[in-house]
Design a protein around this motif. Structure first.
Motif, PDB file in Angstrom:
ATOM      1  N   THR A   2       0.839  -1.201   0.000  1.00  0.00           N
ATOM      2  CA  THR A   2       0.000   0.000   0.000  1.00  0.00           C
ATOM      3  C   THR A   2       0.869   1.244   0.000  1.00  0.00           C
ATOM      4  O   THR A   2       2.081   1.190   0.265  1.00  0.00           O
ATOM      5  N   GLY A   3       0.233   2.389  -0.251  1.00  0.00           N
ATOM      6  CA  GLY A   3       0.954   3.648  -0.189  1.00  0.00           C
ATOM      7  C   GLY A   3       1.559   3.897   1.174  1.00  0.00           C
ATOM      8  O   GLY A   3       2.684   4.409   1.287  1.00  0.00           O
ATOM      9  N   ALA A   4       0.838   3.509   2.233  1.00  0.00           N
ATOM     10  CA  ALA A   4       1.358   3.700   3.593  1.00  0.00           C
ATOM     11  C   ALA A   4       2.587   2.844   3.831  1.00  0.00           C
ATOM     12  O   ALA A   4       3.588   3.306   4.412  1.00  0.00           O
ATOM     13  N   GLN A   5       2.544   1.584   3.394  1.00  0.00           N
ATOM     14  CA  GLN A   5       3.711   0.709   3.552  1.00  0.00           C
ATOM     15  C   GLN A   5       4.901   1.214   2.735  1.00  0.00           C
ATOM     16  O   GLN A   5       6.047   1.174   3.197  1.00  0.00           O
ATOM     17  N   CYS A  10      10.238   3.940   2.268  1.00  0.00           N
ATOM     18  CA  CYS A  10      11.011   5.076   1.752  1.00  0.00           C
ATOM     19  C   CYS A  10      11.700   5.830   2.880  1.00  0.00           C
ATOM     20  O   CYS A  10      12.857   6.251   2.746  1.00  0.00           O
ATOM     21  N   LEU A  11      11.007   6.017   4.009  1.00  0.00           N
ATOM     22  CA  LEU A  11      11.615   6.694   5.153  1.00  0.00           C
ATOM     23  C   LEU A  11      12.797   5.891   5.679  1.00  0.00           C
ATOM     24  O   LEU A  11      13.867   6.450   5.980  1.00  0.00           O
ATOM     25  N   GLN A  12      12.622   4.576   5.775  1.00  0.00           N
ATOM     26  CA  GLN A  12      13.699   3.723   6.260  1.00  0.00           C
ATOM     27  C   GLN A  12      14.916   3.800   5.332  1.00  0.00           C
ATOM     28  O   GLN A  12      16.059   3.874   5.787  1.00  0.00           O
ATOM     29  N   ARG A  13      14.690   3.822   4.028  1.00  0.00           N
ATOM     30  CA  ARG A  13      15.787   3.920   3.068  1.00  0.00           C
ATOM     31  C   ARG A  13      16.558   5.224   3.220  1.00  0.00           C
ATOM     32  O   ARG A  13      17.743   5.292   2.892  1.00  0.00           O
ATOM     33  N   ASN A  14      15.903   6.252   3.709  1.00  0.00           N
ATOM     34  CA  ASN A  14      16.546   7.553   3.897  1.00  0.00           C
ATOM     35  C   ASN A  14      17.076   7.751   5.312  1.00  0.00           C
ATOM     36  O   ASN A  14      17.368   8.879   5.715  1.00  0.00           O
ATOM     37  N   GLY A  15      17.215   6.660   6.040  1.00  0.00           N
ATOM     38  CA  GLY A  15      17.884   6.718   7.329  1.00  0.00           C
ATOM     39  C   GLY A  15      17.023   7.076   8.510  1.00  0.00           C
ATOM     40  O   GLY A  15      17.549   7.307   9.613  1.00  0.00           O
ATOM     41  N   VAL A  16      15.706   7.126   8.356  1.00  0.00           N
ATOM     42  CA  VAL A  16      14.828   7.476   9.473  1.00  0.00           C
ATOM     43  C   VAL A  16      14.786   6.326  10.475  1.00  0.00           C
ATOM     44  O   VAL A  16      14.505   5.179  10.104  1.00  0.00           O
ATOM     45  N   LEU A  34       3.688   0.913  10.481  1.00  0.00           N
ATOM     46  CA  LEU A  34       4.763   1.001  11.467  1.00  0.00           C
ATOM     47  C   LEU A  34       4.676  -0.081  12.534  1.00  0.00           C
ATOM     48  O   LEU A  34       5.630  -0.307  13.280  1.00  0.00           O
ATOM     49  N   HIS A  35       3.530  -0.771  12.601  1.00  0.00           N
ATOM     50  CA  HIS A  35       3.218  -1.644  13.736  1.00  0.00           C
ATOM     51  C   HIS A  35       4.337  -2.632  14.042  1.00  0.00           C
ATOM     52  O   HIS A  35       4.746  -2.796  15.200  1.00  0.00           O
ATOM     53  N   GLU A  36       4.833  -3.296  13.045  1.00  0.00           N
ATOM     54  CA  GLU A  36       5.881  -4.288  13.277  1.00  0.00           C
ATOM     55  C   GLU A  36       7.153  -3.969  12.502  1.00  0.00           C
ATOM     56  O   GLU A  36       7.939  -4.862  12.172  1.00  0.00           O
ATOM     57  N   HIS A  37       7.359  -2.674  12.215  1.00  0.00           N
ATOM     58  CA  HIS A  37       8.563  -2.321  11.460  1.00  0.00           C
ATOM     59  C   HIS A  37       9.803  -2.559  12.321  1.00  0.00           C
ATOM     60  O   HIS A  37       9.857  -2.130  13.479  1.00  0.00           O
TER      61      HIS A  37
END
Length: 533
Positions: A2-5, A10-16, A34-37
């Motif tokens: 989904t767009g949310a996933q 994308c945030l994780q790829r940018n170091g968030v 984010l639940h089980e990220h």
């Protein structure tokens, strides 16, 4: 996905690694993603106002973009003060907001939280955009991080409609953004080098741009070659260790609450210098004592933002570029100078009287007890300005404060953001009674998230700065400045934090040591006399 996933990836790829915020109707899909990220932590604020300050504090302490996630409408408008603080002080901050269904934006049909989100954030962001489909999310995230990490860092805003977050997409996250340094013009570097080489009393003024560029090493190397003292602006505090022989402290040794009559409070060194090198320094109202600071004609100004060159003081040489790159280039052209003249002048310059709260001179105790690398996050209060002038700091990004926007309520949530980034470092918040009560509910966040910060709360039962202005300019006619406060110890303890009260100065150090070793958030209420200035 989904767009949310996709957004979360994308945030994780940018170091968030950390997101601050509160869920709302239009952002629940992101929270589900984010639940089980495995790598992104969410810190639950109790008000988006404070969540924005947390993201700001995280960014100031790390140099990496802080991220705040909120719903549309009131969630977004609660972040406006935080956006303003970050915009004024050039802090990289990504605000992600939910939005009503994309096709209904601007329809005024009466959706929950319906509002022109981009119109609200436009004056306070470097860039903002709404995703029209899930496929656009990777490129918009890439653009957001590009804007935050290229040129002058400032907040950005990404608006995500609820239907876009629910859309299925085959789009993939894009590569992490790599910031590119803006190289200075070699011709301007040559002009600056020639000017500084002929100066007999060169002085350096280091601002927040030095910290942003991670240029402390290059700054010190050049200062040592020039044998030039270094003064810092409020945003530059910590860019050189305050115990370095060339550190000359802050541009001022005290301030008035409305920045009037500041001449005698400013450092005498700029008037003695025959050339000044200003690095990442905007010459703001606070830094210059309401522009009462006097500079020599030979001013070299380095800034990442070309519009800042010569804005407040005429620059003989203006260098647009990254501070680290510019200082490196200047250093390569600079022979070692004889510092005998400055040594003689500084040895004959009397030290200014240290500014202190009458009867509660806690600054020396704080410096003696706290770790060398402690992070201090300051709210807008008398003790903040005293520490700005007189509290030694030994590393960049260790003294966080809302320098230009002067946002009350900043201290505690910014400290929580810094603690989330550095759980093993001491983090201390400084607050007055007025500012503390604006975001005091975040003690609940501190306890729940195990962010064990210590807050020094100066309680003098008034809005001291405003009362000082009324004393000076309105013949002591006091209106709306006296406060009726709660029992702060009981208030703090109701959250599960440690509450301590200090009535005498000799009680402060034992209380501070107890708070630092408490293993939970703690607040030390210092009952101070009213001495508005």
């Amino acid at each position: 996905m989904t767009g949310a996933q996709l957004l979360v990836e994308c945030l994780q790829r940018n170091g968030v690694t950390t997101i601050f915020g509160m869920p709302g109707g239009q952002t629940v899909a992101i929270y589900d993603a984010l639940h089980e990220h495995p790598t992104i932590r969410h810190v639950l604020a109790r008000n988006e106002h404070a969540g924005a300050f947390m993201a700001d504090g995280f960014a100031r302490a790390t140099g990496q973009p802080g991220v705040c996630l909120v719903t549309a409408g009131p969630g977004l408008t609660n972040c406006v003060t935080g956006l303003g603080s970050a915009y004024s002080d050039s802090v990289p901050f990504l605000l992600i907001s939910g939005q009503i269904t994309h096709g209904a934006i601007g329809s005024s049909r009466g959706y929950y939280h319906e509002m022109d989100n981009l119109g609200v954030t436009a004056p306070l962001t470097k860039w903002n955009a709404t995703a029209r489909s899930a496929d656009e999310i990777p490129e918009l995230v890439r653009q957001a991080f590009h804007e935050m990490t290229t040129g002058r860092p400032r907040p950005v805003h990404l608006d995500l409609p609820i239907d876009v977050l629910a859309q299925e997409t085959d789009a993939k996250p894009v590569k992490r953004v790599t910031a590119k340094l803006l190289a200075p013009d070699p011709r301007e570097i040559d002009r600056a080098a020639e000017l500084l080489q002929t100066a007999k009393r060169p002085l350096i003024i280091a601002g927040g741009g030095t910290v942003t560029a991670d240029a402390s090493h290059e700054l010190l190397a050049l200062a040592e070659d020039l044998h030039a003292p270094i003064l810092t602006t409020p945003m530059g505090k910590g860019c050189v260790p305050d115990d370095h022989p060339l550190s000359a402290g802050m541009l001022f040794h005290r301030i008035t609450s409305d920045l009037t009559n500041m001449k005698d409070n400013l450092s005498p060194l700029p008037e003695m210098a025959d050339a000044v090198l200003a690095v990442g320094c905007r010459f703001s109202q606070l830094a210059t004592g309401n522009w009462e600071l006097e500079l020599p004609e030979n001013l070299v100004q380095i800034d990442i933002d070309e519009d800042e060159l010569g804005r407040n003081y005429p620059a003989r040489v203006g260098i647009c570029g990254d501070a680290k790159a510019a200082l490196t280039a200047l250093g390569a052209r600079q022979p070692k100078a004889d510092g005998a003249i400055w040594d003689s002048i500084r040895s004959r310059t009397p030290a200014s009287d240290r500014w202190r709260i009458g009867g509660f001179d806690v600054v020396p105790i704080l410096r003696r007890v706290l770790d060398r690398d402690v992070i201090v996050a300051c709210d807008v209060t008398r003790l903040y300005y005293m520490m700005l002038a007189n509290f030694p700091v030994y590393a960049p990004r260790a003294f966080l404060h809302p320098s230009c926007f002067i946002s009350m309520g900043f201290g505690l949530p910014a400290a929580l953001g810094a603690k989330a980034a550095f759980p093993d470092r001491q983090v201390v918040a400084i607050a007055g009674d007025g500012g503390f009560l604006m975001t005091a509910q975040e003690l609940a966040c501190a306890v729940q998230e195990e962010l064990n910060v210590v807050t020094i709360l100066i309680n003098d039962n008034c809005l001291s700065a405003m009362k000082g202005i009324q004393n000076r300019s309105y013949r002591g006619r006091h209106t709306a400045v006296d406060l009726v406060n709660p029992d702060f110890v009981r208030f703090v303890e109701s959250f599960g934090a440690l509450g301590l009260r200090v009535n005498e100065l000799d009680q402060f150090e034992p209380a501070l040591r107890e708070a630092l070793n408490a293993g939970r958030p703690a607040v030390i209420e210092v009952q101070a006399p009213q001495t508005p200035e």
